[in-house]
Design a protein around this motif. Structure first.
Motif, mmCIF file in Angstrom:
data_model
loop_
_atom_site.group_PDB
_atom_site.id
_atom_site.type_symbol
_atom_site.label_atom_id
_atom_site.label_comp_id
_atom_site.label_asym_id
_atom_site.label_seq_id
_atom_site.Cartn_x
_atom_site.Cartn_y
_atom_site.Cartn_z
ATOM 1 N N MET A 24 40.195 89.311 -132.561
ATOM 2 C CA MET A 24 41.006 90.504 -132.425
ATOM 3 C C MET A 24 42.224 90.356 -133.335
ATOM 4 S SD MET A 24 42.892 92.237 -129.090
ATOM 5 C CE MET A 24 41.463 92.155 -128.083
ATOM 6 N N GLU A 25 42.540 91.446 -134.016
ATOM 7 C CA GLU A 25 43.718 91.443 -134.875
ATOM 8 C C GLU A 25 44.948 91.824 -134.072
ATOM 9 O OE1 GLU A 25 43.432 93.135 -138.737
ATOM 10 O OE2 GLU A 25 41.249 93.185 -138.613
ATOM 11 N N GLN A 26 46.102 91.505 -134.614
ATOM 12 C CA GLN A 26 47.362 91.834 -133.957
ATOM 13 C C GLN A 26 48.130 92.809 -134.839
ATOM 14 O OE1 GLN A 26 49.585 88.464 -132.632
ATOM 15 N NE2 GLN A 26 51.428 89.635 -132.324
ATOM 16 N N PHE A 27 48.676 93.862 -134.215
ATOM 17 C CA PHE A 27 49.435 94.871 -134.931
ATOM 18 C C PHE A 27 50.814 94.993 -134.309
ATOM 19 C CE2 PHE A 27 44.991 96.014 -135.217
ATOM 20 C CZ PHE A 27 44.827 96.309 -136.560
ATOM 21 N N THR A 28 51.803 95.287 -135.114
ATOM 22 C CA THR A 28 53.135 95.588 -134.621
ATOM 23 C C THR A 28 53.392 97.061 -134.901
ATOM 24 O OG1 THR A 28 53.901 93.364 -135.098
ATOM 25 C CG2 THR A 28 55.591 95.053 -134.818
ATOM 26 N N ILE A 29 53.668 97.826 -133.825
ATOM 27 C CA ILE A 29 53.909 99.264 -133.948
ATOM 28 C C ILE A 29 55.225 99.584 -133.260
ATOM 29 C CG2 ILE A 29 53.068 101.568 -133.357
ATOM 30 C CD1 ILE A 29 50.234 100.362 -133.247
ATOM 31 N N ASN A 30 56.119 100.249 -133.948
ATOM 32 C CA ASN A 30 57.362 100.717 -133.344
ATOM 33 C C ASN A 30 57.098 102.089 -132.727
ATOM 34 O OD1 ASN A 30 58.843 98.482 -134.274
ATOM 35 N ND2 ASN A 30 59.117 99.445 -136.250
ATOM 36 N N GLY A 31 57.527 102.281 -131.487
ATOM 37 C CA GLY A 31 57.271 103.557 -130.845
ATOM 38 C C GLY A 31 58.207 103.803 -129.682
ATOM 39 N N HIS A 32 57.910 104.849 -128.916
ATOM 40 C CA HIS A 32 58.752 105.281 -127.810
ATOM 41 C C HIS A 32 58.115 105.045 -126.447
ATOM 42 C CE1 HIS A 32 61.569 107.269 -130.538
ATOM 43 N NE2 HIS A 32 60.504 107.611 -131.230
ATOM 44 N N GLU A 33 56.806 105.263 -126.329
ATOM 45 C CA GLU A 33 56.100 105.130 -125.051
ATOM 46 C C GLU A 33 54.693 104.614 -125.303
ATOM 47 O OE1 GLU A 33 56.557 108.472 -122.079
ATOM 48 O OE2 GLU A 33 57.156 109.468 -123.937
ATOM 49 N N VAL A 34 54.091 104.022 -124.278
ATOM 50 C CA VAL A 34 52.707 103.579 -124.328
ATOM 51 C C VAL A 34 51.971 104.179 -123.141
ATOM 52 C CG1 VAL A 34 51.168 101.596 -124.137
ATOM 53 C CG2 VAL A 34 53.266 101.408 -125.467
ATOM 54 N N VAL A 35 50.769 104.691 -123.392
ATOM 55 C CA VAL A 35 49.895 105.159 -122.322
ATOM 56 C C VAL A 35 48.661 104.269 -122.342
ATOM 57 C CG1 VAL A 35 48.393 107.029 -121.569
ATOM 58 C CG2 VAL A 35 50.678 107.546 -122.375
ATOM 59 N N ASP A 36 48.335 103.675 -121.213
ATOM 60 C CA ASP A 36 47.142 102.844 -121.082
ATOM 61 C C ASP A 36 46.091 103.685 -120.377
ATOM 62 O OD1 ASP A 36 45.338 100.792 -120.913
ATOM 63 O OD2 ASP A 36 46.462 99.649 -119.422
ATOM 64 N N GLY A 37 44.977 103.974 -121.047
ATOM 65 C CA GLY A 37 43.985 104.848 -120.448
ATOM 66 C C GLY A 37 42.583 104.496 -120.887
ATOM 67 N N ASP A 38 41.631 105.310 -120.458
ATOM 68 C CA ASP A 38 40.225 105.140 -120.793
ATOM 69 C C ASP A 38 39.782 106.279 -121.700
ATOM 70 O OD1 ASP A 38 39.906 102.880 -119.124
ATOM 71 O OD2 ASP A 38 39.709 104.197 -117.387
ATOM 72 N N VAL A 39 38.848 105.988 -122.579
ATOM 73 C CA VAL A 39 38.274 106.998 -123.450
ATOM 74 C C VAL A 39 37.135 107.670 -122.694
ATOM 75 C CG1 VAL A 39 37.136 107.399 -125.657
ATOM 76 C CG2 VAL A 39 38.879 105.631 -125.480
ATOM 77 N N LYS A 40 37.143 109.004 -122.654
ATOM 78 C CA LYS A 40 36.137 109.773 -121.929
ATOM 79 C C LYS A 40 35.246 110.515 -122.920
ATOM 80 C CE LYS A 40 38.291 108.957 -118.008
ATOM 81 N NZ LYS A 40 37.834 108.085 -117.004
ATOM 82 N N ALA A 41 33.939 110.489 -122.674
ATOM 83 C CA ALA A 41 32.984 111.200 -123.529
ATOM 84 C C ALA A 41 33.213 112.697 -123.443
ATOM 85 C CB ALA A 41 31.556 110.867 -123.093
#
Length: 47
Positions: A1-18
């Motif tokens: 797995m690669e590692q990324f650094t992203i500057n942002g304001h909020e994170v949403v942890d969710g599932d991808v739905k078909a």
């Protein structure tokens, strides 16, 4: 797995739905018009 650094304001942890021939990730309505990035953090389940 690669590692990324992203500057942002909020994170949403969710599932991808078909949906049709693709898939959706839902985010808060207040994010409409914002620039977002989606990062896959696991392998997809083969169904």
């Amino acid at each position: 797995m690669e590692q990324f650094t992203i500057n942002g304001h909020e994170v949403v942890d969710g599932d991808v739905k078909a949906t049709g021939n693709g898939a959706h990730v839902y985010v808060p309505k207040r994010w409409r018009g914002a620039d977002v990035k989606v990062v896959r953090t696991s392998d997809p389940d083969d169904e």
